[in-house]
Design a protein around this motif. Structure first.
Motif, short mmCIF file in Angstrom:
data_model
loop_
_atom_site.label_atom_id
_atom_site.label_comp_id
_atom_site.label_asym_id
_atom_site.label_seq_id
_atom_site.Cartn_x
_atom_site.Cartn_y
_atom_site.Cartn_z
N ASP A 257 12.18 8.52 47.37
CA ASP A 257 11.78 9.38 48.48
C ASP A 257 12.34 10.78 48.37
OD1 ASP A 257 14.43 8.86 48.95
OD2 ASP A 257 14.14 7.86 50.88
N GLY A 258 13.11 11.06 47.29
CA GLY A 258 13.63 12.40 47.07
C GLY A 258 14.91 12.70 47.81
N ILE A 259 15.49 11.72 48.45
CA ILE A 259 16.69 11.93 49.26
C ILE A 259 17.89 11.25 48.61
CG2 ILE A 259 17.72 11.51 51.53
CD1 ILE A 259 14.97 11.70 52.73
N ALA A 260 19.07 11.87 48.81
CA ALA A 260 20.30 11.37 48.18
C ALA A 260 20.89 10.23 49.00
CB ALA A 260 21.31 12.50 48.05
N TYR A 261 21.28 9.17 48.30
CA TYR A 261 21.99 8.05 48.89
C TYR A 261 23.33 7.91 48.18
CZ TYR A 261 17.51 6.54 50.89
OH TYR A 261 16.34 6.47 51.59
N ASN A 262 24.40 7.76 48.93
CA ASN A 262 25.71 7.54 48.34
C ASN A 262 26.12 6.09 48.52
OD1 ASN A 262 27.29 10.18 47.39
ND2 ASN A 262 25.82 10.73 48.99
N ILE A 263 26.36 5.41 47.42
CA ILE A 263 26.61 3.97 47.42
C ILE A 263 28.05 3.72 46.99
CG2 ILE A 263 25.85 1.74 46.52
CD1 ILE A 263 23.26 3.21 45.60
N THR A 264 28.81 3.07 47.83
CA THR A 264 30.17 2.71 47.45
C THR A 264 30.18 1.29 46.89
OG1 THR A 264 30.69 1.93 49.68
CG2 THR A 264 31.17 4.23 49.19
N MET A 265 31.10 1.03 45.98
CA MET A 265 31.15 -0.26 45.30
C MET A 265 32.57 -0.81 45.29
SD MET A 265 28.72 0.51 41.97
CE MET A 265 28.62 -1.23 41.48
N GLU A 266 32.67 -2.11 45.50
CA GLU A 266 33.91 -2.85 45.33
C GLU A 266 33.78 -3.74 44.09
OE1 GLU A 266 36.62 -2.64 47.15
OE2 GLU A 266 35.80 -1.25 48.66
N PRO A 267 34.89 -4.21 43.52
CA PRO A 267 34.78 -5.14 42.39
C PRO A 267 33.88 -6.32 42.73
CG PRO A 267 37.03 -4.38 42.61
CD PRO A 267 36.30 -3.85 43.80
N GLY A 268 32.95 -6.62 41.82
CA GLY A 268 31.98 -7.69 42.04
C GLY A 268 30.67 -7.19 42.60
N ASP A 269 30.60 -5.93 43.01
CA ASP A 269 29.33 -5.37 43.47
C ASP A 269 28.45 -4.99 42.29
OD1 ASP A 269 29.88 -5.64 46.14
OD2 ASP A 269 30.55 -3.57 46.43
N LEU A 270 27.16 -5.10 42.50
CA LEU A 270 26.16 -4.78 41.48
C LEU A 270 25.13 -3.84 42.09
CD1 LEU A 270 24.41 -7.26 39.07
CD2 LEU A 270 23.02 -5.82 40.54
N VAL A 271 24.83 -2.77 41.40
CA VAL A 271 23.77 -1.85 41.83
C VAL A 271 22.64 -1.91 40.81
CG1 VAL A 271 23.13 0.56 42.23
CG2 VAL A 271 25.29 -0.31 43.12
N LEU A 272 21.45 -2.27 41.28
CA LEU A 272 20.24 -2.22 40.48
C LEU A 272 19.61 -0.85 40.65
CD1 LEU A 272 18.76 -5.65 41.65
CD2 LEU A 272 20.14 -5.23 39.62
#
Length: 455
Positions: A257-272
């Motif tokens: 959609d052209g908009i910025a998303y900030n994703i925080t991660m902890e150990p064991g998190d997965l980002v596709l």
């Protein structure tokens, strides 16, 4: 609280809302490219909210700010200029090649502007966060805990600006390193198998393996410039293996959609994420000691319920007639060849490939026409059955057994490798259904000359 700390405190994991700090208020605001860092062009927005025309809507907007989005993150232009100058200074001093920093930067900007609009996308948003499959994370965590003290410096080419490695060195504990305890092909294949199933479900497409990189260790003050990955790295995942941070170190992605998303991660998190078209980076310095991530990449080869779309011409994710096509053809004069197969020796058949991809219907049709290839070995000594075991698809293994595959054949041309049961246990685990199927068909667990002893 500083502007930076207030911003991080306001970052949303699932929403694309940033926090704009003024004297006493925090105003939700959205932003897109060229705001947190240059992504399409060599400057970021300097249209600050405290400028007169933003405080008083009755005032005319100066020409230099017309069409420029609000800048909610402070003086990011200075941050960018300092980043680039530090690269130039380092490489001028050490190698007399500071200009290489700008050459690499111009390539990055050109690619992030050109490539995404020339690619097919397979999901609505382009990214998703979830927990990694527990057994895969435990494999990675065990490997990490045993080997993290054996990290090696990551090598970067002269003038590479994708990380600020000249200030904050990155390190590797590679899952491919057979000198490390538990490292090598088996661990790599476990991770690939689990990630493939997850990403296929997300994208709705069959996937072929491309690259598995890491575990990379970022250190204090590290930054990762926003970028898109080079083809064929298309359908991808990041797993956070471990970290020691003082505050979240967000992964910023520009969604479809052209908009910025900030994703925080902890150990064991997965980002596709669709890494060929989703701009992604970490533009804020890491506050803490380290973060350790692994990166898993595939290329789509056709819908899950359809045929494999590899015809030797263009890859299925590149839009024909787009700006990218002539560039791709120049780099690939022989047409589209699956990335993994570029590294294989010759001798495999279409049955090997279809078994590897888990394409049951196409494999069945091919064996109807070419029943003699069911036991054919490629120059690595792998049969279609071995490839089917590697895919983790029990229906493929059952088909090959029903068509005459030898259940006690061994991998390697001289028959010195593991039996099919042993291979399945090594790649999939002793409790996998494929192991049970092979044993029920008379399969035995042995390697090399052990076959005589068992008889």
């Amino acid at each position: 609280m500083t502007h930076r700390r207030l911003l991080v405190a306001c970052l949303s994991i699932t929403l694309l809302v940033q926090c704009l700090a003024s004297n006493t208020t925090a105003i939700p605001v959205k932003y897109g490219v060229d705001t947190s860092w240059p992504m399409h062009y060599g400057r970021v927005s300097t249209n600050y909210p405290w400028l007169p025309h933003n405080l008083d809507p009755t005032l005319p907007v100066p020409d230099e700010y017309k069409g420029m989005p609000i800048q909610p993150l402070g003086n990011k232009q200075k941050d960018y200029e300092d980043f680039m100058q530090s690269c130039v200074d380092y490489y001028d001093k050490t190698r007399g090649k500071g200009q290489r920093c700008w050459d690499t930067e111009n390539d990055r900007l050109t690619m992030t502007l050109r490539q995404p609009k020339c690619m097919y996308n397979y999901t609505k948003t382009g990214f998703m966060k979830m927990r990694a499959p527990d057994h895969v994370f435990q494999l990675l965590k065990t490997f990490w805990d045993k080997n993290k003290h054996k990290k090696k410096p990551e090598r970067w080419t002269t003038g590479n600006i994708y990380t600020n490695h000249w200030l904050s060195p990155s390190y590797m504990v590679s899952v491919e390193d057979t000198d490390l305890e538990g490292g090598g092909y088996v661990l790599k294949q476990h991770v690939w198998n689990a990630a493939r199933d997850t990403i296929q479900e997300w994208t709705g497409h069959k996937l072929a393996e491309c690259s598995l990189y890491g575990i990379r260790i970022y250190t204090e003050s590290a930054m990762l410039a926003p970028h898109v990955d080079r083809n064929p790295l298309v359908s991808s995942a990041i797993i956070n293996v471990d970290q020691d941070v003082d505050e979240p170190w967000p992964l910023e992605v520009i969604g479809h959609d052209g908009i910025a998303y900030n994703i925080t991660m902890e150990p064991g998190d997965l980002v596709l994420y669709e890494s060929h078209s989703i701009i992604h980076g970490r533009q804020f310095p890491l506050k803490g000691r380290f973060m350790a991530n692994i990166f898993i990449h595939f290329e789509p080869i056709g819908p899950i319920d359809g045929a494999v779309l590899v015809d030797g011409d263009l890859p299925p994710y590149l839009i024909p007639g787009s700006e990218e096509e002539p560039r791709w053809r120049t780099s690939n004069p022989n047409g589209h060849v699956l990335f993994g197969q570029r590294q294989f020796t010759t001798g495999s058949t279409e049955a090997h490939e279809l078994a590897q991809f888990g394409d049951l219907a196409s494999l069945s049709r091919y064996l109807d026409e070419h029943p003699e290839v069911v036991e054919h070995r490629d120059k690595n000594g792998w049969t279609p059955l071995a490839e089917g075991i590697r895919s983790g698809k029990i229906e493929v293994v059952e088909l090959l057994l029903n068509r005459g595959s030898e259940v006690n054949a061994q991998v390697l041309q001289d028959q010195s490798g593991p039996s099919m049961v042993k291979l399945a246990k090594e790649l999939l685990g002793e409790d996998h259904a494929i192991v049970g199927l092979l044993v029920s068909r008379g399969g035995r667990d042995f390697t090399g000359d052990e076959t005589t002893a068992e008889l």
